[in-house]
Design a protein around this motif. Structure first.
Motif, short mmCIF file in Angstrom:
data_model
loop_
_atom_site.label_atom_id
_atom_site.label_comp_id
_atom_site.label_asym_id
_atom_site.label_seq_id
_atom_site.Cartn_x
_atom_site.Cartn_y
_atom_site.Cartn_z
N SER A 256 96.77 63.14 28.21
CA SER A 256 97.62 62.52 29.22
C SER A 256 97.20 62.90 30.64
O SER A 256 97.57 62.23 31.60
CB SER A 256 99.08 62.92 29.01
OG SER A 256 99.22 64.34 29.06
N ARG A 299 103.61 52.29 24.26
CA ARG A 299 103.37 51.50 25.47
C ARG A 299 102.14 50.61 25.30
O ARG A 299 102.18 49.41 25.61
CB ARG A 299 103.21 52.43 26.67
CG ARG A 299 102.87 51.73 27.97
CD ARG A 299 102.68 52.75 29.10
NE ARG A 299 102.17 52.14 30.32
CZ ARG A 299 101.83 52.82 31.40
NH1 ARG A 299 101.92 54.15 31.40
NH2 ARG A 299 101.37 52.20 32.46
N GLU A 300 101.05 51.17 24.83
CA GLU A 300 99.83 50.40 24.65
C GLU A 300 99.99 49.34 23.57
O GLU A 300 99.53 48.20 23.73
CB GLU A 300 98.68 51.35 24.29
CG GLU A 300 98.31 52.30 25.43
CD GLU A 300 97.42 53.44 24.98
OE1 GLU A 300 96.47 53.76 25.72
OE2 GLU A 300 97.68 54.01 23.91
N ASP A 423 101.77 44.80 33.48
CA ASP A 423 101.69 45.92 32.54
C ASP A 423 100.24 46.22 32.16
O ASP A 423 99.87 47.39 32.00
CB ASP A 423 102.51 45.60 31.28
CG ASP A 423 103.99 45.48 31.57
OD1 ASP A 423 104.45 45.99 32.61
OD2 ASP A 423 104.70 44.85 30.75
N SER A 426 98.67 48.13 34.84
CA SER A 426 99.22 49.49 34.90
C SER A 426 98.57 50.43 33.91
O SER A 426 98.70 51.65 34.03
CB SER A 426 100.74 49.46 34.67
OG SER A 426 101.04 49.27 33.29
N LEU A 427 97.88 49.87 32.92
CA LEU A 427 97.20 50.71 31.93
C LEU A 427 95.90 51.30 32.45
O LEU A 427 95.34 52.20 31.81
CB LEU A 427 96.90 49.91 30.66
CG LEU A 427 98.06 49.62 29.71
CD1 LEU A 427 97.56 48.83 28.50
CD2 LEU A 427 98.75 50.91 29.25
N TYR A 430 95.42 55.06 32.38
CA TYR A 430 96.43 55.67 31.51
C TYR A 430 95.73 56.29 30.31
O TYR A 430 94.90 55.68 29.67
CB TYR A 430 97.43 54.60 31.08
CG TYR A 430 98.51 55.08 30.14
CD1 TYR A 430 99.44 56.03 30.56
CD2 TYR A 430 98.61 54.57 28.86
CE1 TYR A 430 100.44 56.47 29.70
CE2 TYR A 430 99.62 55.00 27.99
CZ TYR A 430 100.53 55.95 28.42
OH TYR A 430 101.52 56.38 27.57
N ARG A 431 96.06 57.53 30.03
CA ARG A 431 95.45 58.31 28.95
C ARG A 431 93.92 58.34 29.11
O ARG A 431 93.17 58.27 28.15
CB ARG A 431 95.86 57.76 27.58
CG ARG A 431 97.37 57.79 27.32
CD ARG A 431 97.73 57.29 25.95
NE ARG A 431 97.30 58.23 24.90
CZ ARG A 431 97.30 57.94 23.61
NH1 ARG A 431 97.66 56.74 23.20
NH2 ARG A 431 96.91 58.84 22.73
#
Length: 464
Positions: A256, A299-300, A423, A426-427, A430-431
């Protein structure tokens, strides 16, 4: 357990994540890099070369035996003539020319491949569609396109999304008096699915200013001998052992925080290997099946599961049995604007090897090679019975095949209205994962452009 350190604060055994990955790749070679790239198509290759130029160490994992993705080139064994049966050309812009130059490929002004005399035929029964022609797109279409600049090199939609973009394309044309552009828009090549069901948003995203420049102004380049795969062969030669061909990710973890990095267990022809990287560029199609080895979170999953479709296949066939002074295009005899029925072959185009054609096949669902080639054969045999001068005894021989699925997957109007593309954006990061595939754009130059915009952010994240 040996401690392998990358940089000042990144350690293979920095967290329990690393231990989990080692459990699947225990005792195997460890590949430590700044950035791992999954997928060696247009975007993955572009990212790897440019990251290397920025002083970053990379490793590319590609499931096929070559780089290039939708770039598919077959070399005729008798003459060595290259036949492109996927990507046909590149848009003539600075980013494409720079990439050509970077890989020591001479960019030459080109034109659309010679299609010879076009015959428009309903492939379902072999009947000719008479008096059919494709007019150029009107200025009204171009004016409409310019209303939505955020669709040119991505899908960065305003909030709220303009409702007219969520109309189907026939509804949009009717409302804005563009019905005269139906034949031109429905004739777009390499569009998966049924265009009469496409949302206006996707038509404008696909048939964008770049494509119009290619068709109307001839802004097209390719290398001198037309072998588009040369770019990727040169890239592979330069990247060398930093590319793992015929390889797949078995599983992995993504932290994360930047310090947690990414850990992958990869199956290669030489066995399993561990990859430990600071950031991950996901250049493969962003669908759940491909993401599953990376343990996507809710989320993914919720985002990527909203996209559907995109089934498209290409191949090469010889011993065609049809007159070779024509190209053959599928058009419906009794369908709206003579749009071709799906599933089915979209067209057969001649190549520089006499009697050898490449074909594109469009479907509403996934298909095997056997299914595609069987239906393609049946289509050819049907045309042999109806086209004057055909040899009905000729048995088609299939030389090459590639699945280009998923190509330009789409979401529903309701899902788009709720902000699915917000969305998706927004990824990014992420991670420790960055997405550069064809979910937002289709053309190679557009994909390179999108990737170039992400690279500074990826590099910055790798340096945290």
């Amino acid at each position: 357990m040996k401690l392998i350190t990358i940089g000042s604060s990144f350690s293979l055994v920095a967290s329990a994540l690393a231990i989990d990955v080692r459990a699947g790749c225990r005792g195997t070679e460890v590949i430590a890099r700044d950035i791992a790239v999954i997928g060696g198509g247009a975007t993955g290759t572009y990212a790897a070369i440019n990251l290397k130029d920025q002083g970053k160490s990379v490793v590319v994992v590609e499931q096929r035996g070559s780089l290039g993705g939708h770039t598919s080139t077959y070399h005729d064994p008798a003459t060595g003539t290259p036949i492109n049966y996927g990507v046909q050309l590149h848009h003539d812009d600075q980013i494409a020319r720079d990439f050509y130059s970077r890989l020591n490929v001479t960019a030459s002004q080109a034109s659309f491949p010679d299609t010879r005399i076009p015959l428009y035929i309903d492939f379902t029964d072999g009947s000719p569609v008479l008096n059919y022609s494709i007019p150029p797109l009107s200025d009204d279409y171009i004016q409409a396109l310019h209303k939505y600049p955020y669709l040119e090199n991505g899908i960065e939609l305003p909030d709220p999304v303009p409702e007219e973009l969520l109309l189907t394309w026939p509804e949009y044309m009717e409302r804005f008096n563009l019905t005269g552009d139906a034949f031109a828009t429905y004739s777009m090549p390499a569009v998966p699915g049924d265009l009469t069901k496409y949302l206006a948003l996707y038509v404008f995203n696909y048939l964008n200013s770049g494509m119009l420049e290619e068709e109307r102004e001839g802004k097209i380049i390719m290398n001198a001998d037309g072998d588009l795969a040369e770019l990727y062969r040169n890239a592979l030669a330069e990247l060398g052992s930093d590319v793992l061909l015929n390889s797949v990710v078995l599983h992995g973890q993504r932290g994360s925080k930047p310090a947690d990095g990414v850990k992958l267990c990869v199956l290669t022809p030489k066995g399993r290997k561990q990859i430990v990287a600071k950031q991950l560029v996901f250049a493969a199609p962003a669908e759940l099946e491909n993401l599953e080895p990376l343990s996507p979170d809710e989320r993914e999953k919720n985002i990527m599961s909203e996209f559907k479709g995109g089934f498209y296949f290409t191949g090469i066939v010889t011993n065609f049995g049809l007159p070779t002074n024509y190209s053959y295009t599928n058009r419906g005899q009794n369908t709206e604007s003579h749009i071709a029925s799906v599933p089915g072959v979209a067209m057969f185009n001649p190549t520089n090897v006499e009697g050898t054609y490449y074909y594109w096949y469009n479907s509403l669902s996934d298909m095997t090679r056997g299914q595609v080639e069987a239906d393609t054969r049946n289509t050819i045999k049907r045309l042999q019975r109806t086209v004057a001068g055909a040899d009905v005894s000729a048995e088609p021989k299939f030389l090459e095949y590639k699945s280009h699925s998923p190509l330009h997957r789409t979401a529903s109007a309701d899902v788009i209205r709720k902000g699915i593309y917000r969305d998706v954006y927004s990824l990014q990061g992420y991670r420790n994962t960055w997405y550069t595939g064809s979910l937002l754009v289709v053309g190679s130059s557009q994909l390179w452009n999108l990737t170039s915009q992400l690279l500074p952010r990826i590099i910055a994240a790798s340096e945290q």
